[in-house]
Design an enzyme around this catalytic site. Sequence first.
Site, short mmCIF file in Angstrom:
data_model
loop_
_atom_site.label_atom_id
_atom_site.label_comp_id
_atom_site.label_asym_id
_atom_site.label_seq_id
_atom_site.Cartn_x
_atom_site.Cartn_y
_atom_site.Cartn_z
CE LYS A 1 3.57 2.19 11.09
NZ LYS A 1 3.00 3.41 11.60
CG LEU B 1 -2.01 -1.05 1.30
CD1 LEU B 1 -2.69 -1.03 2.66
CD2 LEU B 1 -3.03 -0.84 0.19
N GLY B 2 2.00 1.20 0.70
CA GLY B 2 2.84 2.40 0.77
C GLY B 2 4.01 2.18 1.71
CD1 TRP B 3 6.83 3.89 -0.22
CD2 TRP B 3 8.38 4.81 1.09
NE1 TRP B 3 7.36 4.96 -0.89
CE2 TRP B 3 8.31 5.54 -0.12
CE3 TRP B 3 9.29 5.21 2.07
CZ2 TRP B 3 9.11 6.66 -0.37
CZ3 TRP B 3 10.09 6.31 1.81
CH2 TRP B 3 10.00 7.02 0.61
N GLY B 4 6.87 4.44 4.64
CA GLY B 4 7.29 5.65 5.35
C GLY B 4 8.75 5.52 5.73
CG ASP C 1 3.13 14.94 11.39
OD1 ASP C 1 3.10 16.08 10.89
OD2 ASP C 1 3.67 13.98 10.83
CB SER D 1 6.84 1.02 8.70
OG SER D 1 6.03 2.14 8.45
CB THR D 2 6.96 -1.46 3.78
OG1 THR D 2 7.12 -2.69 4.49
CG2 THR D 2 8.29 -1.01 3.23
#
Length: 445
Positions: free
Chosen positions: A67, A44-47, A169, A50-51
């Site tokens: 996550k 789905l995505g990443w930061g 945030d 994490s992925t």
Amino acid sequence: MSGSSSSGSEEDDEGIDSYRKGGYHAVRIGDLFNGGRYIAQRKLGWGQFSTVWLAYDTQSSSYVALKIQKSAAQFAQAALHEIEVLSAIADGDPSNSKCVVRLIDHFKHAGPNGQHLCMVLEFLGDSLLKLIKYSRYKGLELNKVREICKCILTGLDYLHRELGIIHTDLKPENILLFSTIDPSKDPIRSGQTPILEKPEGSLNGGSTMNIIEKKLKRRAKRAVANISSRRASMGGIEFQKPERCLDGIDMRCKVVDFGNACWASKQFAEEIQTRQYRAPEVVLRAGYSFSVDMWSFGCTAFELATGDMLFAPKSGQGFNEDEDHLALMMELLGKMPRKIAIGGARSKDYFDRHGDLKRIRRLKFWSLDRLLVDKYKFSETDARELAEFLVPLLDFAPEKRPTAEQCLQHPWLNLRNAAQDERENKSNVEKVDVGMSKLQIKVGK
């Protein structure tokens, strides 16, 4: 940037070099987690930390967001903190009605790069940032903005008043819609059958190859797009894209990403908030409380209504981003009271003892309602009403900002947009007219 939102933009991948000891865990479709309960479906995505993967929960027969944190000690520490916050959130909201993302499960997963803490969160849709982009940065209809604001405020009221948690945030990418804008991306609405076993021919290292292939494909795509846009401009053809209709998209949403959240009584960071949504007391290092989230909420509501960020500071000749940010705030909200301007640990860097900016001397003042009318073409009424809702949230004195609970009582949230009401009434009248004429044909008049 560690939430279940896909913090990474589609442009850049998380990069292959972070798949090493202490880094990300390489996942392949069909991989099993937590003793086989969860099966990886797609990324789905990443930061930074994490992925995030779409996974199928075989126990509840539903889709979830998995996550997977990087394995190095500092990332594990951050994940433990986030799990603590998310557990408190889930425990206090058994009916799952508070517009905050829900933690379903957490566990450790051992991989070649180390031991990764994993969180299982409810599967949600696209972020409000995606929604703002989808509407081509034109701003959403005010009735839709109201719906979204009610959800965000419900979440903030719960966090602040019931739990004593500051998000720190809040911004459009950390608020996710209940479902995806494009129904085909939603595993339930698209009628996707869950993948229960590994697809044939996926050898080890498949994920590594994947990233490189994707990068090349994206580069090729971009090159093609550049060529065709050059062609279009050479031919002098201006493509005006039609406005996108948001009807039928569920505007309910939830606040996500608690990687930076803290209890008001246990703060551990001085520098909080993403730059554009940062409150003045944080810039000046004057301490903070729940009201920093209310400032960010005000910035977010403005962005939903106009498609533009309220404050987008840049550095220039002889001044830095912080100074530009303070100047932009004052141009819109008036001069900062001297007591506040000189009250922070950083004040001396930016203000003289009279409370004037040292390096940016000439400010051009412009009120929020004028900005909405002149730049964003709002009607006088819409501009006045929205400004009455937003301006108190942007008070330089944090203690004067309304709480989330107070905002939920604000008349603007329960207004109906008159122009839209008229449109809806007109279409209802037309439907009645059409119905009547059909009736007359039947009766043979």
